[in-house]
Design a protein around this motif. Structure first.
Motif, PDB file in Angstrom:
ATOM      1  N   LEU A  59      31.845 139.499  27.628  1.00  0.00           N
ATOM      2  CA  LEU A  59      32.797 138.623  28.310  1.00  0.00           C
ATOM      3  C   LEU A  59      32.331 137.165  28.259  1.00  0.00           C
ATOM      4  N   ALA A  60      31.060 136.937  28.486  1.00  0.00           N
ATOM      5  CA  ALA A  60      30.529 135.565  28.424  1.00  0.00           C
ATOM      6  C   ALA A  60      30.705 134.976  27.026  1.00  0.00           C
ATOM      7  N   ALA A  61      30.409 135.769  26.001  1.00  0.00           N
ATOM      8  CA  ALA A  61      30.581 135.299  24.623  1.00  0.00           C
ATOM      9  C   ALA A  61      32.046 135.020  24.323  1.00  0.00           C
ATOM     10  N   ALA A  62      32.933 135.872  24.829  1.00  0.00           N
ATOM     11  CA  ALA A  62      34.368 135.671  24.612  1.00  0.00           C
ATOM     12  C   ALA A  62      34.844 134.389  25.293  1.00  0.00           C
ATOM     13  N   ILE A  63      34.324 134.098  26.472  1.00  0.00           N
ATOM     14  CA  ILE A  63      34.699 132.869  27.174  1.00  0.00           C
ATOM     15  C   ILE A  63      34.211 131.647  26.405  1.00  0.00           C
ATOM     16  N   VAL A  90      47.891 126.471  15.024  1.00  0.00           N
ATOM     17  CA  VAL A  90      48.556 127.757  15.281  1.00  0.00           C
ATOM     18  C   VAL A  90      47.628 128.914  14.909  1.00  0.00           C
ATOM     19  N   VAL A  91      47.011 128.830  13.745  1.00  0.00           N
ATOM     20  CA  VAL A  91      46.115 129.900  13.282  1.00  0.00           C
ATOM     21  C   VAL A  91      44.921 130.045  14.227  1.00  0.00           C
ATOM     22  N   TRP A  92      44.270 128.936  14.576  1.00  0.00           N
ATOM     23  CA  TRP A  92      43.104 129.006  15.460  1.00  0.00           C
ATOM     24  C   TRP A  92      43.486 129.490  16.848  1.00  0.00           C
ATOM     25  N   SER A  93      44.708 129.196  17.291  1.00  0.00           N
ATOM     26  CA  SER A  93      45.170 129.731  18.583  1.00  0.00           C
ATOM     27  C   SER A  93      45.244 131.252  18.529  1.00  0.00           C
ATOM     28  N   GLY A  94      45.807 131.773  17.442  1.00  0.00           N
ATOM     29  CA  GLY A  94      45.869 133.228  17.274  1.00  0.00           C
ATOM     30  C   GLY A  94      44.491 133.854  17.193  1.00  0.00           C
ATOM     31  N   VAL A  95      43.608 133.210  16.458  1.00  0.00           N
ATOM     32  CA  VAL A  95      42.229 133.696  16.336  1.00  0.00           C
ATOM     33  C   VAL A  95      41.555 133.722  17.709  1.00  0.00           C
ATOM     34  N   ALA A  96      41.746 132.666  18.472  1.00  0.00           N
ATOM     35  CA  ALA A  96      41.148 132.594  19.812  1.00  0.00           C
ATOM     36  C   ALA A  96      41.629 133.741  20.686  1.00  0.00           C
ATOM     37  N   LEU A  97      42.913 134.031  20.628  1.00  0.00           N
ATOM     38  CA  LEU A  97      43.468 135.116  21.442  1.00  0.00           C
ATOM     39  C   LEU A  97      42.938 136.475  21.007  1.00  0.00           C
ATOM     40  N   VAL A  98      42.774 136.667  19.710  1.00  0.00           N
ATOM     41  CA  VAL A  98      42.227 137.936  19.198  1.00  0.00           C
ATOM     42  C   VAL A  98      40.792 138.135  19.680  1.00  0.00           C
ATOM     43  N   GLY A 110      37.109 140.628  23.427  1.00  0.00           N
ATOM     44  CA  GLY A 110      35.948 140.400  24.288  1.00  0.00           C
ATOM     45  C   GLY A 110      36.182 140.744  25.744  1.00  0.00           C
ATOM     46  N   GLY A 111      37.374 141.229  26.078  1.00  0.00           N
ATOM     47  CA  GLY A 111      37.620 141.680  27.443  1.00  0.00           C
ATOM     48  C   GLY A 111      38.401 140.734  28.326  1.00  0.00           C
ATOM     49  N   ILE A 112      38.860 139.622  27.774  1.00  0.00           N
ATOM     50  CA  ILE A 112      39.693 138.711  28.553  1.00  0.00           C
ATOM     51  C   ILE A 112      41.134 139.225  28.462  1.00  0.00           C
ATOM     52  N   PRO A 113      41.788 139.428  29.586  1.00  0.00           N
ATOM     53  CA  PRO A 113      43.131 140.027  29.559  1.00  0.00           C
ATOM     54  C   PRO A 113      44.223 139.038  29.142  1.00  0.00           C
ATOM     55  N   VAL A 114      44.255 138.731  27.862  1.00  0.00           N
ATOM     56  CA  VAL A 114      45.274 137.838  27.308  1.00  0.00           C
ATOM     57  C   VAL A 114      46.100 138.601  26.281  1.00  0.00           C
ATOM     58  N   TRP A 115      47.265 138.062  25.986  1.00  0.00           N
ATOM     59  CA  TRP A 115      48.078 138.606  24.903  1.00  0.00           C
ATOM     60  C   TRP A 115      47.398 138.261  23.582  1.00  0.00           C
ATOM     61  N   ALA A 116      47.444 139.169  22.616  1.00  0.00           N
ATOM     62  CA  ALA A 116      46.912 138.887  21.288  1.00  0.00           C
ATOM     63  C   ALA A 116      48.006 139.166  20.261  1.00  0.00           C
ATOM     64  N   PRO A 117      48.029 138.416  19.175  1.00  0.00           N
ATOM     65  CA  PRO A 117      49.081 138.576  18.168  1.00  0.00           C
ATOM     66  C   PRO A 117      48.914 139.803  17.278  1.00  0.00           C
TER      67      PRO A 117
END
Length: 132
Positions: free
Chosen positions: A4-8, A56-64, A69-76
């Motif tokens: 989770l820390a790494a994902a943040i 746009v691409v980096w936004s999608g990558v960030a969400l993935v 990593g355990g952050i409850p976000v939508w991913a493409p």
């Protein structure tokens, strides 16, 4: 907790990268810090459009990476694809480290080399430690 820390960390750095690309697209005079420093000042139209696509691409990558990593976000992408997608991101970031190492632009190297190294480390941590 490490995952989770790494994902943040990754999410924050990807967000900074997206903001930088959007600023370039909007006309910020930071061309020396992007695209190998080929276009000092405000980027020409083609590079500005590339920055929009990159944001746009980096936004999608960030969400993935964040979702894996355990952050409850939508991913493409579907959850079942995330482990492979994160490893693809690790590979892309490894290439980015090399490119930011060899760029002729000193300012690009000074800003983006440390950023991509930390992004690589954080994303690699997510890839290695995430519970699938």
């Amino acid at each position: 907790m490490l995952t989770l820390a790494a994902a943040i960390v990754a999410l924050v750095l990807f967000a900074g990268l997206v903001v930088f690309q959007l600023a370039l697209a909007a006309g910020a005079p930071w061309g020396r810090a992007a695209y190998g420093g080929q276009a000092p000042g405000v980027l020409p139209r083609q590079f500005r459009l590339s920055s929009v696509v990159a944001a746009v691409v980096w936004s999608g990558v960030a969400l993935v990476v964040a979702r894996h990593g355990g952050i409850p976000v939508w991913a493409p992408l579907p959850d079942s694809w995330l482990p492979v997608a994160v490893w693809v991101v690790v590979g892309l970031l490894a290439i980015a480290v090399v490119l930011n190492t060899i760029t002729r632009s000193r300012i690009e190297r000074a800003i983006w080399l440390p950023t991509t190294i930390v992004l690589l480390a954080a994303t690699l941590t997510v890839a290695l430690t995430a519970v699938v």
